[in-house]
Scaffold this motif. Structure first.
Motif, PDB file in Angstrom:
ATOM      1  N   TYR A 243       4.985  -1.106   2.614  1.00  0.00           N
ATOM      2  CA  TYR A 243       3.556  -0.931   2.848  1.00  0.00           C
ATOM      3  C   TYR A 243       2.838  -0.863   1.507  1.00  0.00           C
ATOM      4  O   TYR A 243       3.431  -0.475   0.492  1.00  0.00           O
ATOM      5  CB  TYR A 243       3.292   0.357   3.625  1.00  0.00           C
ATOM      6  N   ASP A 244       1.564  -1.211   1.512  1.00  0.00           N
ATOM      7  CA  ASP A 244       0.840  -1.171   0.246  1.00  0.00           C
ATOM      8  C   ASP A 244       0.259   0.203  -0.046  1.00  0.00           C
ATOM      9  O   ASP A 244      -0.270   0.417  -1.144  1.00  0.00           O
ATOM     10  CB  ASP A 244      -0.238  -2.267   0.165  1.00  0.00           C
ATOM     11  N   THR A 245       0.344   1.136   0.880  1.00  0.00           N
ATOM     12  CA  THR A 245      -0.062   2.504   0.589  1.00  0.00           C
ATOM     13  C   THR A 245       0.944   3.490   1.171  1.00  0.00           C
ATOM     14  O   THR A 245       1.598   3.219   2.182  1.00  0.00           O
ATOM     15  CB  THR A 245      -1.448   2.843   1.180  1.00  0.00           C
TER      16      THR A 245
ATOM     17  N   GLU B 172       7.922   5.492  -3.367  1.00  0.00           N
ATOM     18  CA  GLU B 172       6.778   4.780  -3.928  1.00  0.00           C
ATOM     19  C   GLU B 172       7.319   3.772  -4.935  1.00  0.00           C
ATOM     20  O   GLU B 172       8.072   4.138  -5.847  1.00  0.00           O
ATOM     21  CB  GLU B 172       5.821   5.743  -4.623  1.00  0.00           C
TER      22      GLU B 172
ATOM     23  N   SER C  34       6.747   0.736  -7.829  1.00  0.00           N
ATOM     24  CA  SER C  34       5.866   0.125  -8.812  1.00  0.00           C
ATOM     25  C   SER C  34       6.554  -1.157  -9.261  1.00  0.00           C
ATOM     26  O   SER C  34       7.538  -1.122 -10.001  1.00  0.00           O
ATOM     27  CB  SER C  34       5.647   1.071  -9.987  1.00  0.00           C
TER      28      SER C  34
ATOM     29  N   CYS D 108       6.286 -11.476  -3.157  1.00  0.00           N
ATOM     30  CA  CYS D 108       5.597 -10.525  -2.278  1.00  0.00           C
ATOM     31  C   CYS D 108       4.630 -11.288  -1.385  1.00  0.00           C
ATOM     32  O   CYS D 108       3.783 -12.031  -1.892  1.00  0.00           O
ATOM     33  CB  CYS D 108       4.826  -9.493  -3.099  1.00  0.00           C
TER      34      CYS D 108
ATOM     35  N   PRO E   8      -0.973  -8.636   2.397  1.00  0.00           N
ATOM     36  CA  PRO E   8      -0.633  -7.735   3.492  1.00  0.00           C
ATOM     37  C   PRO E   8      -1.073  -8.278   4.847  1.00  0.00           C
ATOM     38  O   PRO E   8      -1.911  -9.156   4.918  1.00  0.00           O
ATOM     39  CB  PRO E   8      -1.421  -6.479   3.152  1.00  0.00           C
TER      40      PRO E   8
ATOM     41  N   GLY F 168      -1.447  -3.358   6.440  1.00  0.00           N
ATOM     42  CA  GLY F 168      -1.004  -3.031   5.093  1.00  0.00           C
ATOM     43  C   GLY F 168       0.460  -3.291   4.845  1.00  0.00           C
ATOM     44  O   GLY F 168       1.018  -2.813   3.852  1.00  0.00           O
ATOM     45  N   HIS F 169       1.098  -4.069   5.709  1.00  0.00           N
ATOM     46  CA  HIS F 169       2.520  -4.357   5.571  1.00  0.00           C
ATOM     47  C   HIS F 169       2.746  -5.633   4.755  1.00  0.00           C
ATOM     48  O   HIS F 169       2.040  -6.621   4.920  1.00  0.00           O
ATOM     49  CB  HIS F 169       3.138  -4.517   6.966  1.00  0.00           C
ATOM     50  N   TRP F 170       3.735  -5.574   3.859  1.00  0.00           N
ATOM     51  CA  TRP F 170       4.139  -6.717   3.049  1.00  0.00           C
ATOM     52  C   TRP F 170       5.608  -7.017   3.313  1.00  0.00           C
ATOM     53  O   TRP F 170       6.374  -6.127   3.673  1.00  0.00           O
ATOM     54  CB  TRP F 170       3.991  -6.403   1.557  1.00  0.00           C
TER      55      TRP F 170
END
Lengths: 84, 104
Positions: free
Chosen positions: B30-32, B53, B55, B64, B67, B71-73
């Motif tokens: 997820y992006d968050t 998390e 990075s 990648c 999203p 918010g899913h990648w």
């Protein structure tokens, strides 16, 4: 209509995602619960019980409210066993 | 690891669907933190009590895609060792960490 769908609202658009508990990956996404359940049945037919026991259908409402787990693969297996 | 790495076989009706198979081979993120935690909460934190998390450097050997609307990648070509050693910034206990604070 499932109770959670009524709670979400009759006109709510819901996306049903299939998640794997073991790997934490989403493997499919459908616009209806029936289609998502059909996918689980397909996984069962192809892979046997181990193909669905760790899968879960998660409903994502379009209004951004919290997702809800609506059916676990283990529940589907139990339901199918009950009707066997 | 991706779901495909488990060796499961897709149902017959999607076995030749390129877009389905592409997603089958992806690694979900997820992006968050908020979105990852919301999913874990939907499962009552039974299996996903900890959220990592990530990075990911711009020049990482990872593709990648995303999203989506939630918010899913999907990550492709992501070596698990590289992700763990080079990309994990911190691991959070999702039931007790509701909001992500900036890293010091």
């Amino acid at each position: 209509m499932e109770p959670f769908e009524a709670a979400m609202g009759l006109m709510q658009t819901v996306t049903y995602q299939i998640w794997d508990d073991d790997t934490g990956n989403v493997i499919a996404s459908y616009g209806s619960r029936d289609a998502a359940v059909a996918f689980l049945r397909g996984m069962l037919a192809t892979n046997g019980p181990s193909g669905v026991s760790q899968l879960v259908i998660v409903a994502y409402p379009a209004d951004g409210s919290d997702p809800i787990a609506v059916l676990e693969g283990a529940e589907l297996l139990a339901a199918m066993s009950a009707h066997a | 690891m991706s779901y495909a790495a488990l060796g499961k076989v897709p149902p017959e009706n999607v076995r030749n669907d390129p877009s389905f198979l592409h997603r089958w081979n992806g690694l979900s993120v997820y992006d968050t933190y908020r979105e990852a935690r919301r999913l874990a909460k939907a499962r009552r934190f039974k299996r996903w009590a900890y959220v990592a998390e990530l990075s990911i450097p711009d020049d990482a050997p990872i593709i990648c895609e995303g999203p989506d609307d939630f918010g899913h990648w999907n990550l492709y070509g992501a070596d698990p060792v590289y992700l763990k050693d080079a990309c994990v910034a911190r691991v959070l206990h999702a039931p007790s960490v509701e909001e992500l604070t900036p890293r010091g």
